[in-house]
Design an enzyme around this catalytic site. Structure first.
Site, PDB file in Angstrom:
ATOM      1  CB  SER A  48      -0.875  -0.068   1.202  1.00  0.00           C
ATOM      2  OG  SER A  48      -0.413  -0.228   2.478  1.00  0.00           O
TER       3      SER A  48
ATOM      4  CG  ASP B 277      -4.581   4.884   8.047  1.00  0.00           C
ATOM      5  OD1 ASP B 277      -3.660   5.431   8.277  1.00  0.00           O
ATOM      6  OD2 ASP B 277      -4.351   3.815   7.159  1.00  0.00           O
TER       7      ASP B 277
ATOM      8  CG  HIS C 219      -1.428   3.451   5.269  1.00  0.00           C
ATOM      9  ND1 HIS C 219      -2.570   2.719   5.622  1.00  0.00           N
ATOM     10  CD2 HIS C 219      -0.835   2.214   4.415  1.00  0.00           C
ATOM     11  CE1 HIS C 219      -2.746   1.493   5.407  1.00  0.00           C
ATOM     12  NE2 HIS C 219      -1.541   1.307   4.502  1.00  0.00           N
TER      13      HIS C 219
END
Length: 319
Positions: free
Chosen positions: A51, A215, A218
């Protein structure tokens, strides 16, 4: 103890994710396209990995690490840069094989590939030797195809404060061990690595609001820009766009040096932004303790007018 630690770590990460939620869904913000309003054939840059390689947590495509690196590289090379991403949110090292096949088979052959992977290998209990073997195979395949490869090593999971102590210490230890192993495998396969672990540990711990996305897992756009800052010089040097930097003799006054690959890997994990690549000593690739490696702190790239390249920029064409 090791198996129990892995199980507890994975459980804590899952609990933290449920509490925080997944505000970004299962895809990154995009950002593929052409960067830099310059003439000539574009430099082909490809992002592989998890990611972080697709910039999950960034608000816009031009804030992803691939976009920021591409914009900076275009300024240095005075050529456009075409950037594509084949990484996947949640990706693990074993998925690099398929991503590598796509990178070499879809569209123009890449000039350079940047790989960012490792965190999911730690949290999903992937055996380090399995993860590292997959990374090495992909790097070797890309290098055999004439592609330059720069790997941003596994970030320090000890920065995730939602994981309670002492599990946070275990997460830190496991991720740093994987980063060192990734360095050894990458250099053996002909690529170069840039250490991210200590960078994320220090700056992300001290500036959590700015560096982390909502979040809390990240990086934010600011965090990705900082990551791109340390990867960009190595990408530019690998492609020969920093005269004198590609094969520059390490400067011991700047904390650089030459050592066997195992010791160089450990040094890199301890010092953020350290590049490790293979080097010959007296005409030999290997010494009594294995492959020789140079560890360097690449200087910030500069444009033709002497100004430092900023970690910003938007695509001039973003399909």
């Amino acid at each position: 103890m090791g198996a129990a630690a892995y199980g507890l770590l994975l459980t804590e990460v899952q609990i933290a994710r449920k509490v925080i939620g997944q505000p970004f869904g299962s895809a990154g913000p995009g950002g593929e396209g052409r960067y830099g309003d310059f003439p000539g054939e574009p430099v082909q840059l490809v992002m592989l990995g998890d990611s972080t390689s697709v910039g999950l947590g960034a608000d816009h495509g031009h804030q992803t690490p691939g976009a920021v690196i591409s914009a900076g590289l275009a300024q240095i090379a005075r050529r456009p840069v075409e950037m594509r991403m084949f990484g996947r949110v949640g990706g693990q090292s074993w998925e690099l094989e398929e991503q590598t096949v796509r990178a070499l088979g879809e569209g123009a052959r890449p000039d350079v590939v940047v790989i960012m992977v490792g965190a999911n290998d730690v949290t999903h209990r992937v055996k380090p030797q399995v993860a590292v073997r997959a990374l090495e195979a992909s790097v070797r395949r890309l290098r055999d195809a004439g592609v330059q490869v720069v790997v941003g090593t596994c970030p320090d999971l000890g920065t995730i404060q939602e994981i309670p102590r002492p599990l946070r210490y275990i997460a830190q230890r496991l991720s740093r061990q994987l980063a060192a192993a990734q360095t050894i495998a990458t250099v053996e396969a002909g690529g170069a690595t840039v250490s991210l672990a200590d960078l994320l540990a220090g700056e992300f711990r001290n500036h959590r609001v700015d560096m982390f996305a909502s979040d809390r897992f990240h990086p934010s756009p600011t965090g990705y820009a900082r990551v791109a800052d340390v990867i960009l010089p190595s990408v530019a040097a690998a492609l020969g766009y920093l005269p004198g930097e590609r094969d520059r003799v390490p400067d011991y006054r700047r904390g650089e040096g030459i050592d066997d690959i195992a010791h160089a890997a450990v040094r890199a994990v301890d010092t953020a932004g350290t590049e490790v690549s293979g080097i010959e000593v007296s005409g030999a690739e290997r010494g009594p303790r294995g492959r020789w490696a140079a560890f360097r702190r690449r200087r910030a790239p500069r444009t033709g007018d002497g100004s430092v390249v900023a970690a910003t920029g938007e695509a001039s064409q973003n399909p």
